[in-house]
Design a protein around this motif. Structure first.
Motif, PDB file in Angstrom:
ATOM      1  N   SER A  78       0.840  -1.211   0.000  1.00  0.00           N
ATOM      2  CA  SER A  78       0.000   0.000   0.000  1.00  0.00           C
ATOM      3  C   SER A  78       0.869   1.253   0.000  1.00  0.00           C
ATOM      4  O   SER A  78       0.546   2.249  -0.670  1.00  0.00           O
ATOM      5  CB  SER A  78      -0.926   0.016   1.221  1.00  0.00           C
ATOM      6  OG  SER A  78      -1.806  -1.096   1.207  1.00  0.00           O
ATOM      7  N   ALA A  79       1.971   1.216   0.752  1.00  0.00           N
ATOM      8  CA  ALA A  79       2.888   2.355   0.799  1.00  0.00           C
ATOM      9  C   ALA A  79       3.564   2.557  -0.557  1.00  0.00           C
ATOM     10  O   ALA A  79       3.691   3.686  -1.043  1.00  0.00           O
ATOM     11  CB  ALA A  79       3.938   2.136   1.884  1.00  0.00           C
ATOM     12  N   VAL A  80       3.986   1.460  -1.169  1.00  0.00           N
ATOM     13  CA  VAL A  80       4.642   1.546  -2.479  1.00  0.00           C
ATOM     14  C   VAL A  80       3.692   2.118  -3.515  1.00  0.00           C
ATOM     15  O   VAL A  80       4.037   3.014  -4.292  1.00  0.00           O
ATOM     16  CB  VAL A  80       5.153   0.155  -2.918  1.00  0.00           C
ATOM     17  CG1 VAL A  80       5.707   0.211  -4.337  1.00  0.00           C
ATOM     18  CG2 VAL A  80       6.209  -0.356  -1.949  1.00  0.00           C
ATOM     19  N   ARG A  81       2.452   1.596  -3.526  1.00  0.00           N
ATOM     20  CA  ARG A  81       1.457   2.055  -4.510  1.00  0.00           C
ATOM     21  C   ARG A  81       1.167   3.537  -4.364  1.00  0.00           C
ATOM     22  O   ARG A  81       1.009   4.258  -5.353  1.00  0.00           O
ATOM     23  CB  ARG A  81       0.163   1.241  -4.383  1.00  0.00           C
ATOM     24  CG  ARG A  81       0.193  -0.087  -5.120  1.00  0.00           C
ATOM     25  CD  ARG A  81      -1.206  -0.690  -5.215  1.00  0.00           C
ATOM     26  NE  ARG A  81      -1.700  -1.125  -3.917  1.00  0.00           N
ATOM     27  CZ  ARG A  81      -1.499  -2.353  -3.412  1.00  0.00           C
ATOM     28  NH1 ARG A  81      -0.806  -3.245  -4.095  1.00  0.00           N
ATOM     29  NH2 ARG A  81      -1.995  -2.691  -2.228  1.00  0.00           N
ATOM     30  N   LEU A  82       1.078   4.016  -3.117  1.00  0.00           N
ATOM     31  CA  LEU A  82       0.728   5.418  -2.903  1.00  0.00           C
ATOM     32  C   LEU A  82       1.872   6.333  -3.362  1.00  0.00           C
ATOM     33  O   LEU A  82       1.628   7.374  -3.986  1.00  0.00           O
ATOM     34  CB  LEU A  82       0.382   5.672  -1.441  1.00  0.00           C
ATOM     35  CG  LEU A  82      -0.164   7.056  -1.096  1.00  0.00           C
ATOM     36  CD1 LEU A  82      -1.332   7.453  -2.000  1.00  0.00           C
ATOM     37  CD2 LEU A  82      -0.604   7.121   0.372  1.00  0.00           C
ATOM     38  N   VAL A  83       3.104   5.954  -3.073  1.00  0.00           N
ATOM     39  CA  VAL A  83       4.248   6.738  -3.560  1.00  0.00           C
ATOM     40  C   VAL A  83       4.224   6.804  -5.085  1.00  0.00           C
ATOM     41  O   VAL A  83       4.396   7.876  -5.688  1.00  0.00           O
ATOM     42  CB  VAL A  83       5.576   6.139  -3.066  1.00  0.00           C
ATOM     43  CG1 VAL A  83       6.758   6.766  -3.801  1.00  0.00           C
ATOM     44  CG2 VAL A  83       5.751   6.342  -1.565  1.00  0.00           C
ATOM     45  N   GLU A  84       4.000   5.655  -5.717  1.00  0.00           N
ATOM     46  CA  GLU A  84       4.011   5.595  -7.173  1.00  0.00           C
ATOM     47  C   GLU A  84       2.855   6.400  -7.777  1.00  0.00           C
ATOM     48  O   GLU A  84       3.027   7.095  -8.768  1.00  0.00           O
ATOM     49  CB  GLU A  84       3.961   4.145  -7.658  1.00  0.00           C
ATOM     50  CG  GLU A  84       5.226   3.365  -7.347  1.00  0.00           C
ATOM     51  CD  GLU A  84       5.142   1.902  -7.773  1.00  0.00           C
ATOM     52  OE1 GLU A  84       4.004   1.434  -8.062  1.00  0.00           O
ATOM     53  OE2 GLU A  84       6.193   1.237  -7.817  1.00  0.00           O
ATOM     54  N   ALA A  85       1.660   6.298  -7.165  1.00  0.00           N
ATOM     55  CA  ALA A  85       0.490   7.008  -7.712  1.00  0.00           C
ATOM     56  C   ALA A  85       0.681   8.512  -7.604  1.00  0.00           C
ATOM     57  O   ALA A  85       0.407   9.250  -8.566  1.00  0.00           O
ATOM     58  CB  ALA A  85      -0.778   6.577  -6.961  1.00  0.00           C
ATOM     59  N   LEU A  86       1.146   8.981  -6.457  1.00  0.00           N
ATOM     60  CA  LEU A  86       1.331  10.423  -6.279  1.00  0.00           C
ATOM     61  C   LEU A  86       2.403  10.972  -7.222  1.00  0.00           C
ATOM     62  O   LEU A  86       2.276  12.074  -7.746  1.00  0.00           O
ATOM     63  CB  LEU A  86       1.687  10.732  -4.834  1.00  0.00           C
ATOM     64  CG  LEU A  86       0.566  10.539  -3.803  1.00  0.00           C
ATOM     65  CD1 LEU A  86       1.101  10.658  -2.386  1.00  0.00           C
ATOM     66  CD2 LEU A  86      -0.578  11.507  -4.016  1.00  0.00           C
ATOM     67  N   SER A  87       3.453  10.193  -7.451  1.00  0.00           N
ATOM     68  CA  SER A  87       4.543  10.649  -8.304  1.00  0.00           C
ATOM     69  C   SER A  87       4.179  10.581  -9.782  1.00  0.00           C
ATOM     70  O   SER A  87       4.819  11.222 -10.611  1.00  0.00           O
ATOM     71  CB  SER A  87       5.798   9.821  -8.062  1.00  0.00           C
ATOM     72  OG  SER A  87       5.626   8.503  -8.559  1.00  0.00           O
ATOM     73  N   GLY A  88       3.146   9.779 -10.088  1.00  0.00           N
ATOM     74  CA  GLY A  88       2.757   9.621 -11.477  1.00  0.00           C
ATOM     75  C   GLY A  88       3.534   8.537 -12.199  1.00  0.00           C
ATOM     76  O   GLY A  88       3.458   8.416 -13.417  1.00  0.00           O
ATOM     77  N   SER A  89       4.253   7.698 -11.409  1.00  0.00           N
ATOM     78  CA  SER A  89       5.074   6.657 -12.018  1.00  0.00           C
ATOM     79  C   SER A  89       4.416   5.292 -12.023  1.00  0.00           C
ATOM     80  O   SER A  89       5.044   4.307 -12.333  1.00  0.00           O
ATOM     81  CB  SER A  89       6.420   6.554 -11.271  1.00  0.00           C
ATOM     82  OG  SER A  89       6.204   6.149  -9.926  1.00  0.00           O
ATOM     83  N   HIS A  90       3.120   5.236 -11.657  1.00  0.00           N
ATOM     84  CA  HIS A  90       2.426   3.953 -11.611  1.00  0.00           C
ATOM     85  C   HIS A  90       2.230   3.406 -13.017  1.00  0.00           C
ATOM     86  O   HIS A  90       2.218   4.146 -13.993  1.00  0.00           O
ATOM     87  CB  HIS A  90       1.054   4.124 -10.932  1.00  0.00           C
ATOM     88  CG  HIS A  90       0.189   5.173 -11.570  1.00  0.00           C
ATOM     89  ND1 HIS A  90       0.354   6.518 -11.326  1.00  0.00           N
ATOM     90  CD2 HIS A  90      -0.820   5.071 -12.468  1.00  0.00           C
ATOM     91  CE1 HIS A  90      -0.533   7.217 -12.046  1.00  0.00           C
ATOM     92  NE2 HIS A  90      -1.262   6.362 -12.753  1.00  0.00           N
TER      93      HIS A  90
END
Length: 311
Positions: A299-311
């Motif tokens: 969940s932490a990894v996904r949120l970092v990626e989503a906010l950064s736009g790198s998902h």
């Protein structure tokens, strides 16, 4: 509207309640503390940010889930959700499951660490914060909620819509004026009046006795507003049948106060908030520490990626 900006407003409690009841309670930290609401909310934010790519973002907060000023107008307002009354400045306590109550401070810490703006206002509900931020936002607005009350904010011209998560975040519906009219037979700007007339048990609104969705919609389509309906009921020459006329007149006391209870505030002084979506965590060390303490994992990894736009 000239900007390409988009503001995503989250009805935070609506989402973390949904996460708590929708994500298995077997999801726990190493010390046994449940974190299903924490991780569920984080995943909801990741999904929504990934899908809508907002330039601006806010978690709107219930600083007061049952404001006294609304209770003074209508004592039944949310009364069924009061689990106990206690002395002091907060005379009532909401019925929140203990395993969820324990997670709310963790949620607050997570939002702070990631730099996601949290906006509340004393003696106001998140709905009122949302109404204020959505009004004259100067950009397109998506309101994420499972609460029908916020349909009153839908405004096609101002590009304000509701992402309605009653069936789940992954199956949410995009609510615009045509959606509201198709579902309820009135325009979104009339939705608060419809809710007032028909009542809403989930908020302790009794409504006008004998008036349901269809009658309320018929009256609103004929007369336009509650004020006009009340005026027509008091006018012997108006085009209102004896049945609805009697019901409206009998509910005069309720109709004198309920519209103010149901109406979402749009004029709060929220101070200055930078709602720009964070692309990197505000406090990387805190994010790591929270992950380690509470086992936030993917969940932490996904949120970092989503906010950064790198998902």
């Amino acid at each position: 509207m000239a900007t390409g900006d988009r503001l995503l407003l989250l009805d935070t409690a609506s989402l973390y309640f949904r996460a708590f009841f929708g994500v298995p309670d077997s999801m726990k930290a190493s010390d046994g503390t449940p974190v299903n609401a924490v991780r569920g909310l984080m995943d909801f934010i990741s999904r929504l940010v990934g899908e809508y790519d907002p330039t601006h973002l806010a978690c709107c907060w219930d600083d007061d889930w049952r404001p006294q000023w609304r209770v003074d107008l209508l004592p039944s307002y949310k009364a069924h959700r009061v689990v106990r009354e206690v002395p002091g400045p907060r005379p009532d306590v909401e019925d929140v499951p203990d395993p969820l109550e324990a997670q709310i401070p963790i949620i607050q810490s997570v939002l702070e660490a990631y730099g996601i703006p949290v906006v509340g206002h004393p003696e106001m509900e998140a709905d009122d914060v949302i109404g204020t931020l959505a009004t004259d936002a100067g950009m397109a607005v998506d309101i994420v909620t499972g609460d029908r009350d916020l349909f009153q904010l839908v405004d096609d011209e101002a590009e304000v819509r509701v992402l309605y998560v009653a069936r789940g975040v992954s199956r949410h519906e995009r609510v615009d004026n045509a959606w509201v009219r198709g579902k309820y037979g009135v325009d979104a700007r009339q939705y608060a009046d419809l809710a007032t007339l028909r009542g809403d048990a989930s908020d302790g609104l009794p409504g006008v006795s004998g008036v349901g969705d269809k009658t309320a919609a018929t009256l609103l389509n004929r007369f336009g507003t509650i004020d006009a309906i009340i005026a027509a009921a008091g006018d012997p020459d108006s085009d209102m049948g004896p049945g609805p006329r009697g019901k409206i007149k009998a509910a005069a006391d309720y109709l004198a106060v309920a519209p103010r209870v149901v109406a979402v505030r749009r004029d709060l002084d929220l101070g200055g908030h930078d709602l720009t979506r964070p692309r990197t965590p505000a406090d990387h060390d805190a994010v790591v520490a929270l992950d380690e303490q509470w086992g936030l994992g993917s969940s932490a990894v996904r949120l970092v990626e989503a906010l950064s736009g790198s998902h």
